[in-house]
Design a protein around this motif. Sequence first.
Motif, PDB file in Angstrom:
ATOM      1  N   ASN A  35       0.819  -1.213   0.000  1.00 39.52           N
ATOM      2  CA  ASN A  35       0.000   0.000   0.000  1.00 39.52           C
ATOM      3  C   ASN A  35       0.855   1.267   0.000  1.00 39.52           C
ATOM      4  O   ASN A  35       0.512   2.262  -0.652  1.00 39.52           O
ATOM      5  CB  ASN A  35      -0.940   0.010   1.208  1.00 39.52           C
ATOM      6  N   GLU A  36       1.967   1.235   0.742  1.00 36.16           N
ATOM      7  CA  GLU A  36       2.858   2.401   0.783  1.00 36.16           C
ATOM      8  C   GLU A  36       3.466   2.668  -0.589  1.00 36.16           C
ATOM      9  O   GLU A  36       3.602   3.821  -1.005  1.00 36.16           O
ATOM     10  CB  GLU A  36       3.962   2.179   1.821  1.00 36.16           C
ATOM     11  N   TRP A  37       3.817   1.611  -1.300  1.00 37.55           N
ATOM     12  CA  TRP A  37       4.382   1.783  -2.646  1.00 37.55           C
ATOM     13  C   TRP A  37       3.321   2.273  -3.632  1.00 37.55           C
ATOM     14  O   TRP A  37       3.610   3.095  -4.515  1.00 37.55           O
ATOM     15  CB  TRP A  37       5.026   0.484  -3.127  1.00 37.55           C
ATOM     16  N   ARG A  38       2.098   1.774  -3.497  1.00 39.73           N
ATOM     17  CA  ARG A  38       1.016   2.253  -4.368  1.00 39.73           C
ATOM     18  C   ARG A  38       0.821   3.761  -4.188  1.00 39.73           C
ATOM     19  O   ARG A  38       0.690   4.514  -5.152  1.00 39.73           O
ATOM     20  CB  ARG A  38      -0.298   1.531  -4.053  1.00 39.73           C
ATOM     21  N   LYS A  39       0.804   4.199  -2.932  1.00 37.61           N
ATOM     22  CA  LYS A  39       0.645   5.630  -2.636  1.00 37.61           C
ATOM     23  C   LYS A  39       1.814   6.434  -3.191  1.00 37.61           C
ATOM     24  O   LYS A  39       1.641   7.527  -3.732  1.00 37.61           O
ATOM     25  CB  LYS A  39       0.539   5.846  -1.126  1.00 37.61           C
ATOM     26  N   PHE A  40       3.015   5.884  -3.035  1.00 38.06           N
ATOM     27  CA  PHE A  40       4.224   6.575  -3.485  1.00 38.06           C
ATOM     28  C   PHE A  40       4.191   6.835  -4.989  1.00 38.06           C
ATOM     29  O   PHE A  40       4.540   7.928  -5.459  1.00 38.06           O
ATOM     30  CB  PHE A  40       5.451   5.729  -3.125  1.00 38.06           C
ATOM     31  N   PHE A  41       3.760   5.829  -5.749  1.00 36.06           N
ATOM     32  CA  PHE A  41       3.741   5.964  -7.205  1.00 36.06           C
ATOM     33  C   PHE A  41       2.630   6.895  -7.690  1.00 36.06           C
ATOM     34  O   PHE A  41       2.556   7.220  -8.875  1.00 36.06           O
ATOM     35  CB  PHE A  41       3.618   4.594  -7.872  1.00 36.06           C
ATOM     36  N   ALA A  52      10.775   3.548 -22.608  1.00 38.08           N
ATOM     37  CA  ALA A  52       9.980   3.624 -21.377  1.00 38.08           C
ATOM     38  C   ALA A  52      10.543   2.629 -20.367  1.00 38.08           C
ATOM     39  O   ALA A  52      11.035   1.560 -20.740  1.00 38.08           O
ATOM     40  CB  ALA A  52       8.524   3.302 -21.667  1.00 38.08           C
ATOM     41  N   ILE A  53      10.488   2.994 -19.098  1.00 40.49           N
ATOM     42  CA  ILE A  53      10.977   2.144 -18.016  1.00 40.49           C
ATOM     43  C   ILE A  53       9.781   1.708 -17.170  1.00 40.49           C
ATOM     44  O   ILE A  53       9.007   2.550 -16.716  1.00 40.49           O
ATOM     45  CB  ILE A  53      11.982   2.896 -17.118  1.00 40.49           C
ATOM     46  N   ILE A  54       9.639   0.424 -16.976  1.00 40.44           N
ATOM     47  CA  ILE A  54       8.535  -0.094 -16.163  1.00 40.44           C
ATOM     48  C   ILE A  54       9.112  -0.770 -14.919  1.00 40.44           C
ATOM     49  O   ILE A  54       9.894  -1.719 -15.023  1.00 40.44           O
ATOM     50  CB  ILE A  54       7.682  -1.105 -16.948  1.00 40.44           C
ATOM     51  N   ILE A  55       8.753  -0.240 -13.761  1.00 41.55           N
ATOM     52  CA  ILE A  55       9.183  -0.816 -12.487  1.00 41.55           C
ATOM     53  C   ILE A  55       8.041  -1.676 -11.953  1.00 41.55           C
ATOM     54  O   ILE A  55       6.907  -1.200 -11.827  1.00 41.55           O
ATOM     55  CB  ILE A  55       9.527   0.279 -11.452  1.00 41.55           C
ATOM     56  N   THR A  56       8.341  -2.927 -11.659  1.00 41.51           N
ATOM     57  CA  THR A  56       7.323  -3.854 -11.163  1.00 41.51           C
ATOM     58  C   THR A  56       7.697  -4.378  -9.780  1.00 41.51           C
ATOM     59  O   THR A  56       8.806  -4.884  -9.585  1.00 41.51           O
ATOM     60  CB  THR A  56       7.163  -5.058 -12.122  1.00 41.51           C
ATOM     61  N   LEU A  57       6.781  -4.233  -8.842  1.00 44.12           N
ATOM     62  CA  LEU A  57       6.921  -4.836  -7.517  1.00 44.12           C
ATOM     63  C   LEU A  57       5.948  -6.013  -7.461  1.00 44.12           C
ATOM     64  O   LEU A  57       4.745  -5.827  -7.695  1.00 44.12           O
ATOM     65  CB  LEU A  57       6.616  -3.823  -6.422  1.00 44.12           C
ATOM     66  N   PHE A  64       4.804   0.652 -12.247  1.00 41.92           N
ATOM     67  CA  PHE A  64       4.962   2.093 -12.411  1.00 41.92           C
ATOM     68  C   PHE A  64       5.727   2.321 -13.703  1.00 41.92           C
ATOM     69  O   PHE A  64       6.851   1.850 -13.866  1.00 41.92           O
ATOM     70  CB  PHE A  64       5.722   2.692 -11.230  1.00 41.92           C
ATOM     71  N   THR A  65       5.096   3.028 -14.634  1.00 43.99           N
ATOM     72  CA  THR A  65       5.710   3.264 -15.944  1.00 43.99           C
ATOM     73  C   THR A  65       6.263   4.680 -16.039  1.00 43.99           C
ATOM     74  O   THR A  65       5.553   5.656 -15.770  1.00 43.99           O
ATOM     75  CB  THR A  65       4.679   3.034 -17.078  1.00 43.99           C
ATOM     76  N   ILE A  66       7.515   4.766 -16.413  1.00 44.29           N
ATOM     77  CA  ILE A  66       8.180   6.055 -16.656  1.00 44.29           C
ATOM     78  C   ILE A  66       8.240   6.210 -18.177  1.00 44.29           C
ATOM     79  O   ILE A  66       8.988   5.490 -18.845  1.00 44.29           O
ATOM     80  CB  ILE A  66       9.590   6.067 -16.038  1.00 44.29           C
ATOM     81  N   PRO A  67       7.444   7.093 -18.743  1.00 46.71           N
ATOM     82  CA  PRO A  67       7.377   7.183 -20.202  1.00 46.71           C
ATOM     83  C   PRO A  67       8.664   7.672 -20.829  1.00 46.71           C
ATOM     84  O   PRO A  67       9.537   8.220 -20.151  1.00 46.71           O
ATOM     85  CB  PRO A  67       6.233   8.181 -20.435  1.00 46.71           C
ATOM     86  N   LYS A  68       8.772   7.453 -22.121  1.00 49.37           N
ATOM     87  CA  LYS A  68       9.946   7.938 -22.848  1.00 49.37           C
ATOM     88  C   LYS A  68       9.994   9.448 -22.759  1.00 49.37           C
ATOM     89  O   LYS A  68       8.982  10.121 -22.504  1.00 49.37           O
ATOM     90  CB  LYS A  68       9.897   7.489 -24.304  1.00 49.37           C
TER      91      LYS A  68
END
Length: 200
Positions: A32-38, A128-133, A193-197
């Motif tokens: 939940n903390e990571w969801r809020k952070f993103f 694009a960079i996609i971070i997956t937890l 969490f996707t970081i677009p180009k």
Amino acid sequence: MKFLFLSKNNFLSIICLLLLNLPLFSVETEENEWRKFFLSPNKKEFSEYARCLLSSDICEQKISHPFFSGKLGLFVTLKKSNQIRGCFGAFHHNSSEFLTLLKEYMQSAKKDDPRYIELTPKEFSQTAIIITLAFGLQKVSIDKEIDFKNLGIYLSSLNKVYVPGEIRSLKSFRSIMSENSSKEVFTFQAITFTIPKEDK
């Protein structure tokens, strides 16, 4: 001045009560903390740091992030022109230092994934960079209908991980499964969490 003296039993009882009332930082709380952070303004600083890691081996920015216990899986996926160009990570880590792991997995996604064509420095800004937890690893039947868009896939016999959306169709899945001799399939839930180009 009066002093209150407690017996050993009373002292232990108070300690137990205090411990019972402490908030437990469970994996669910961590998720939940990571969801809020993103979703927070801090995601901009994080995005800049992750993009720095893609283009350089040295990034000196100091950024804050939620608690990371090391119990969540962490994966980095690189995507250019709607095509995966690298993916690396793990469910279990040799450290709980999130930024250290992020750097290690970013470099490996960029250089060490033999399934995809390695990115060139000129392509970094268009990637694009996609971070997956990842969490909730669960064995499933291969006959069960799988939501490839929202669930990741782990094939234990091949030691291969596909983050949500990486497998596009049932046809692709069957092709991958033809290499999986044990037919063991695990799904997992994920926070992505996707970081677009960059706009260049």
